[in-house]
Design an enzyme around this catalytic site. Structure first.
Site, PDB file in Angstrom:
ATOM      1  N   SER A   1       0.817  -1.214   0.000  1.00  0.00           N
ATOM      2  CA  SER A   1       0.000   0.000   0.000  1.00  0.00           C
ATOM      3  C   SER A   1       0.846   1.258   0.000  1.00  0.00           C
ATOM      4  O   SER A   1       0.332   2.347  -0.252  1.00  0.00           O
ATOM      5  CB  SER A   1      -0.918   0.015   1.227  1.00  0.00           C
ATOM      6  OG  SER A   1      -0.147   0.019   2.419  1.00  0.00           O
TER       7      SER A   1
ATOM      8  N   HIS B   1      -2.771  -3.729  -5.663  1.00  0.00           N
ATOM      9  CA  HIS B   1      -3.120  -3.283  -4.316  1.00  0.00           C
ATOM     10  C   HIS B   1      -4.615  -3.379  -4.049  1.00  0.00           C
ATOM     11  O   HIS B   1      -5.405  -2.587  -4.554  1.00  0.00           O
ATOM     12  CB  HIS B   1      -2.646  -1.835  -4.103  1.00  0.00           C
ATOM     13  CG  HIS B   1      -2.997  -1.285  -2.755  1.00  0.00           C
ATOM     14  ND1 HIS B   1      -3.379   0.024  -2.555  1.00  0.00           N
ATOM     15  CD2 HIS B   1      -3.065  -1.887  -1.532  1.00  0.00           C
ATOM     16  CE1 HIS B   1      -3.640   0.206  -1.281  1.00  0.00           C
ATOM     17  NE2 HIS B   1      -3.457  -0.934  -0.642  1.00  0.00           N
TER      18      HIS B   1
ATOM     19  N   GLU C   1      -5.945  -1.350  -7.180  1.00  0.00           N
ATOM     20  CA  GLU C   1      -5.008  -0.510  -7.923  1.00  0.00           C
ATOM     21  C   GLU C   1      -3.968  -1.384  -8.615  1.00  0.00           C
ATOM     22  O   GLU C   1      -3.323  -2.211  -7.969  1.00  0.00           O
ATOM     23  CB  GLU C   1      -4.313   0.471  -6.975  1.00  0.00           C
ATOM     24  CG  GLU C   1      -5.251   1.483  -6.354  1.00  0.00           C
ATOM     25  CD  GLU C   1      -4.566   2.366  -5.322  1.00  0.00           C
ATOM     26  OE1 GLU C   1      -4.788   3.580  -5.342  1.00  0.00           O
ATOM     27  OE2 GLU C   1      -3.792   1.825  -4.494  1.00  0.00           O
TER      28      GLU C   1
ATOM     29  N   ASN D   1      -4.434   6.200  -1.385  1.00  0.00           N
ATOM     30  CA  ASN D   1      -3.755   6.749  -0.207  1.00  0.00           C
ATOM     31  C   ASN D   1      -3.207   8.144  -0.465  1.00  0.00           C
ATOM     32  O   ASN D   1      -3.024   8.934   0.471  1.00  0.00           O
ATOM     33  CB  ASN D   1      -2.628   5.814   0.240  1.00  0.00           C
ATOM     34  CG  ASN D   1      -3.157   4.641   1.038  1.00  0.00           C
ATOM     35  OD1 ASN D   1      -4.178   4.755   1.714  1.00  0.00           O
ATOM     36  ND2 ASN D   1      -2.493   3.507   0.949  1.00  0.00           N
TER      37      ASN D   1
END
Length: 514
Positions: A120, A141, A153, A191
């Protein structure tokens, strides 16, 4: 790349289990490995329980559940993954450990086997650097819990072969997930884009603008988010979210937009990490959040005269529209709306700034500070929607109370916050949109994938660029410019990508034509 029919999963924790589950349900053969043999057996038993529950709820046929379990093969050694066309690593977030595992895998699998990391926060390029064939290394991800979070992702490393990413995109769809494509940059999409909500929420609390519960209530009930920043951080836990905040900030070389807050440093040190610890920004009893009850709204004083500043035409229109409804509608509120060019000496003064605080509005407009209160009109002033008022250090209590009573007269919840450039929702939404615009500027992902990733990965009411279009990109730009001017803080500098689209009249969701 060969067609993917057999998938290896290294790591039998929550993420590895979830990836194994959706792969087996999609008809793929799964090889599950962990250095802890007991963890593999526990994961397989957990998967059986999960599928049994799905059968009991009528969401899965018994035969399909039995077949899925048979497809998950427990492996005692990495060599057992030799026939995989894809191996997904889902282990500890340490670059040295991941590199070591990938090096060992290269000695086992065929040269055309894709090696993917569920990292991540670590660079896919850095993970691939130690590999003999870095082109086959990609990011894959997933989000926790994997079966429920329907986005993944796919990250291309600097030396990655696009064919590897293409194969992962196709596989994600086969497993029932929505894939989004990202270039290898800190935080990837989700993120990275998620910094706006949490870091700006923390900044607002650090400035003592409003308590945690009121910031959350404003973002839920005014801005339409499913959760406010402090509820979300309690759910994810600070021992997870704080290191990510620090990591992304440092990886972008102390970029002001991502600046963390000492509030989380102190709370993490004190063990107040969130729901799982029983206490974070809120206390939890039997898993239930304990939030302070809101005080009842004060009674509306008789014959209140109100004057609304005309400096911001859109805000004035929204405020006057609501006040006219209160006056002439079923409520028949006892208020007098002044249409004078300047505020009468005996009137409550209402300002509707975008990106400014009440103190700045008072100063620039030459208003009486004792009687001036701000109202946030950015999301409109709809019936039943929470409203946010803002007072300056000079606002007298009787005028604060009168404004609270006035804007709560029809039963709407009202939050009264201290002076803050951009209130609460304006600040947070503008930062969310601005960061997403900069992700697009850097071509980390397409506008479409940015919106998909954030909507599905973070549960926002819509993607950040769609949100910017819905609320008005020009207004977002105005808020950012004013916040930067008032505070002098570079965290609010507008993205050039956003500025150019406003200047050209382009949608934030549109790809560049060049």
């Amino acid at each position: 790349m060969k067609p993917i029919e057999t998938v290896g999963v290294v790591g039998a924790g929550a993420m590895g289990r979830g990836i194994a589950q959706i792969a087996a349900q999609a008809g793929l053969s799964v090889r599950l490995f962990d250095t802890n043999v007991d963890a593999v057996q526990a994961a397989r038993a957990s998967l059986q329980q999960t599928w049994d529950k799905l059968v009991q709820k009528g969401k899965m046929e018994p035969a399909a559940a039995d077949a899925a379990l048979r497809r998950v093969i427990a492996c005692a050694a990495l060599e057992d993954l030799a026939d995989c066309q894809l191996v997904v690593e889902a282990i500890v977030e340490r670059l040295d450990v991941k590199r070591e595992v990938f090096g060992k895998l290269e000695a086992v699998v065929a040269d055309d086997c894709i090696l993917a990391s569920n990292t991540s926060s670590l660079s896919i390029t850095a993970i691939a650097t130690g590999c003999r064939l870095p082109g086959r290394v990609a990011g894959f991800h997933f989000f926790n819990p994997v079966p429920l979070m329907k986005v993944v992702e796919v990250i291309d490393g600097l030396r990655g072969d696009p064919a590897a990413g293409d194969a992962l995109m196709d596989l994600a769809r086969r497993m029932g997930h929505t894939p989004v494509r990202a270039r290898d940059m800190p935080g990837f999409i989700v993120n990275h884009a998620g910094r706006g909500l949490n870091t700006e929420g923390l900044r607002i609390a650090q400035e003592s603008v409003a308590p945690f519960d009121q910031v959350d209530a404003i973002m839920r009930e005014q801005a339409g988010f499913r959760m406010g920043p402090f509820e979300l951080m309690d759910l994810t836990a600070l021992d997870v979210s704080h290191p990510v905040m620090e990591s992304i900030y440092r990886q972008f070389f102390d970029e002001a937009r991502f600046r963390p807050s000492p509030l989380t440093t102190v709370r993490l040190a004190g063990g107040l990490v969130g729901r799982k610890a029983g206490e974070g920004f809120y206390r939890y009893v039997d898993g239930q959040k304990q939030a302070p009850a809101e005080a009842a709204a004060p009674a509306l004083p008789g014959r209140l005269k109100v004057w609304v500043s005309h400096v911001h035409p859109h805000g004035q229109e929204c405020a006057l529209g609501l006040l006219k409804q209160l006056k002439s509608g079923p409520l028949q509120a006892d208020i007098e709306l002044s249409t004078a060019s300047e505020a009468p000496d005996d009137a409550l003064i209402v300002v509707t700034p975008y990106g400014e605080d009440v103190s700045t509005a008072v100063y620039t407009q030459g208003l009486d500070p004792a009687r001036t209160v701000g109202v946030d009109t950015f999301n409109g002033l709809k019936a039943g929607q929470r409203r946010t008022l803002m007072v300056s250090p000079a606002t007298e209590p009787r005028w604060r109370v009168a404004a609270h009573a006035l804007f709560a007269a029809d039963g709407a919840a009202v939050s009264v916050v201290q002076d803050s450039p951009g209130f609460v929702a304006q600040r947070i939404i503008a930062c969310i949109v601005n960061i997403a615009a900069d992700i697009a500027q850097q071509q980390i992902a397409t506008p479409e994938d940015i919106d998909q990733a954030v909507r599905l990965g973070l549960g926002y009411p819509m993607g950040p660029l769609a949100l910017g279009d819905a609320l008005g990109a020009a207004r977002i730009l105005e808020i950012l410019r004013n916040m930067q001017r008032v505070t002098g803080d570079p965290r609010y500098r507008p993205s050039l990508w956003l500025q150019r689209r406003v200047q050209l009249g382009l949608s934030l969701q549109a790809k560049s034509l060049a």
